[in-house]
Write a protein that holds these residues in place. Structure first.
Motif, PDB file in Angstrom:
ATOM      1  N   ASN A 139      10.840  12.680 -47.083  1.00 19.14           N
ATOM      2  CA  ASN A 139       9.678  13.388 -47.599  1.00 19.14           C
ATOM      3  C   ASN A 139       8.496  13.235 -46.649  1.00 19.14           C
ATOM      4  N   THR A 140       8.322  12.046 -46.113  1.00 21.59           N
ATOM      5  CA  THR A 140       7.238  11.802 -45.152  1.00 21.59           C
ATOM      6  C   THR A 140       7.422  12.664 -43.910  1.00 21.59           C
ATOM      7  N   ASN A 141       8.647  12.729 -43.404  1.00 21.32           N
ATOM      8  CA  ASN A 141       8.919  13.546 -42.213  1.00 21.32           C
ATOM      9  C   ASN A 141       8.592  15.016 -42.466  1.00 21.32           C
ATOM     10  N   VAL A 142       9.018  15.520 -43.612  1.00 24.15           N
ATOM     11  CA  VAL A 142       8.775  16.926 -43.954  1.00 24.15           C
ATOM     12  C   VAL A 142       7.277  17.170 -44.123  1.00 24.15           C
ATOM     13  N   LYS A 143       6.604  16.283 -44.866  1.00 19.75           N
ATOM     14  CA  LYS A 143       5.163  16.435 -45.082  1.00 19.75           C
ATOM     15  C   LYS A 143       4.405  16.412 -43.753  1.00 19.75           C
ATOM     16  N   LEU A 144       4.770  15.489 -42.889  1.00 21.95           N
ATOM     17  CA  LEU A 144       4.091  15.377 -41.598  1.00 21.95           C
ATOM     18  C   LEU A 144       4.271  16.650 -40.777  1.00 21.95           C
ATOM     19  N   HIS A 145       5.463  17.207 -40.788  1.00 26.68           N
ATOM     20  CA  HIS A 145       5.717  18.447 -40.063  1.00 26.68           C
ATOM     21  C   HIS A 145       4.848  19.582 -40.620  1.00 26.68           C
ATOM     22  N   ARG A 146       4.780  19.682 -41.935  1.00 33.26           N
ATOM     23  CA  ARG A 146       3.975  20.735 -42.574  1.00 33.26           C
ATOM     24  C   ARG A 146       2.483  20.523 -42.332  1.00 33.26           C
ATOM     25  N   ILE A 147       2.057  19.283 -42.343  1.00 34.35           N
ATOM     26  CA  ILE A 147       0.647  18.971 -42.089  1.00 34.35           C
ATOM     27  C   ILE A 147       0.266  19.404 -40.677  1.00 34.35           C
ATOM     28  N   LYS A 148       1.135  19.109 -39.722  1.00 33.41           N
ATOM     29  CA  LYS A 148       0.864  19.513 -38.334  1.00 33.41           C
ATOM     30  C   LYS A 148       0.762  21.031 -38.224  1.00 33.41           C
ATOM     31  N   GLN A 149       1.619  21.730 -38.945  1.00 33.97           N
ATOM     32  CA  GLN A 149       1.558  23.194 -38.938  1.00 33.97           C
ATOM     33  C   GLN A 149       0.235  23.679 -39.546  1.00 33.97           C
ATOM     34  N   GLN A 150      -0.178  23.064 -40.651  1.00 31.61           N
ATOM     35  CA  GLN A 150      -1.455  23.428 -41.285  1.00 31.61           C
ATOM     36  C   GLN A 150      -2.621  23.187 -40.338  1.00 31.61           C
ATOM     37  N   LEU A 151      -2.621  22.027 -39.701  1.00 32.41           N
ATOM     38  CA  LEU A 151      -3.716  21.711 -38.777  1.00 32.41           C
ATOM     39  C   LEU A 151      -3.753  22.687 -37.607  1.00 32.41           C
ATOM     40  N   THR A 152      -2.599  23.047 -37.098  1.00 35.90           N
ATOM     41  CA  THR A 152      -2.531  24.021 -36.002  1.00 35.90           C
ATOM     42  C   THR A 152      -3.163  25.329 -36.441  1.00 35.90           C
ATOM     43  N   THR A 153      -2.827  25.775 -37.649  1.00 39.87           N
ATOM     44  CA  THR A 153      -3.403  27.014 -38.168  1.00 39.87           C
ATOM     45  C   THR A 153      -4.915  26.885 -38.320  1.00 39.87           C
ATOM     46  N   ILE A 154      -5.372  25.798 -38.907  1.00 43.08           N
ATOM     47  CA  ILE A 154      -6.814  25.590 -39.102  1.00 43.08           C
ATOM     48  C   ILE A 154      -7.545  25.540 -37.767  1.00 43.08           C
ATOM     49  N   LEU A 155      -7.008  24.788 -36.829  1.00 43.62           N
ATOM     50  CA  LEU A 155      -7.678  24.622 -35.535  1.00 43.62           C
ATOM     51  C   LEU A 155      -7.675  25.909 -34.716  1.00 43.62           C
ATOM     52  N   ASN A 156      -6.661  26.733 -34.871  1.00 47.17           N
ATOM     53  CA  ASN A 156      -6.596  27.984 -34.121  1.00 47.17           C
ATOM     54  C   ASN A 156      -7.509  29.057 -34.691  1.00 47.17           C
ATOM     55  N   LYS A 157      -7.945  28.911 -35.943  1.00 46.48           N
ATOM     56  CA  LYS A 157      -8.868  29.858 -36.564  1.00 46.48           C
ATOM     57  C   LYS A 157     -10.276  29.715 -36.024  1.00 46.48           C
ATOM     58  N   LYS A 158     -10.596  28.539 -35.530  1.00 48.46           N
ATOM     59  CA  LYS A 158     -11.982  28.245 -35.142  1.00 48.46           C
ATOM     60  C   LYS A 158     -12.255  28.615 -33.727  1.00 48.46           C
TER      61      LYS A 158
END
Length: 158
Positions: A139-158
């Protein structure tokens, strides 16, 4: 452990507390209150610290639990009458522009996700993160992967 020895440990590891405080509290007064509450709660729990984990790992877990409780209740922590614990400086430490950008992005994540990515960025491996957060390693591995994807999306919007 004596109060003096405990306070020395807190001073050595106050960066952990400051990271948690900066991620979970927005204004200076809330950061001060949360910092004091973490120090107080960790002192209260210290007699149960068995040394099975590193002090820093234990302090992270306490800090995150206190921060999440603090956020969920949205209550100000009551001030400690005797000023025996160290205080956070009145001036917040200036972050580099990149660090500030990353902190703002991380603050947009769900509370648990903030904790996971913070621990990851501080060099804890997924096994340690899963133990601290009470999650399975998968679960930690999956969450971490999804979190990184979310951060990439957030950071690329700015």
């Amino acid at each position: 452990m004596t109060e003096k020895a405990y306070l020395q440990k807190i001073e050595e590891h106050k960066g952990i507390i400051l990271k948690v405080v900066n991620l979970y509290a927005d204004d200076l007064e809330d950061r001060k209150d949360l910092y004091q509450e973490i120090v107080f709660q960790s002192w209260s729990a210290y007699e149960r610290f068995e040394g099975n984990a590193k002090f820093s790992t234990w302090l992270y877990r306490i800090s995150l639990n206190v921060a999440l409780t603090y956020l969920n209740k949205r209550k100000k922590a009551s001030s400690i009458k005797e000023n025996t614990f160290p205080e956070i400086s009145s001036e917040p430490k200036e972050l580099s522009e990149q660090a500030d950008f990353l902190y703002r992005a991380i603050k947009q994540l769900a509370e648990i996700d903030r904790s996971i990515i913070m621990l990851h960025l501080d060099g804890f491996d997924n096994t340690e993160i899963s133990e601290m957060m009470g999650l399975s390693k998968t679960n930690t591995n999956v969450k971490l992967h999804r979190i990184k994807q979310q951060l990439t999306t957030i950071l690329n919007k700015k």
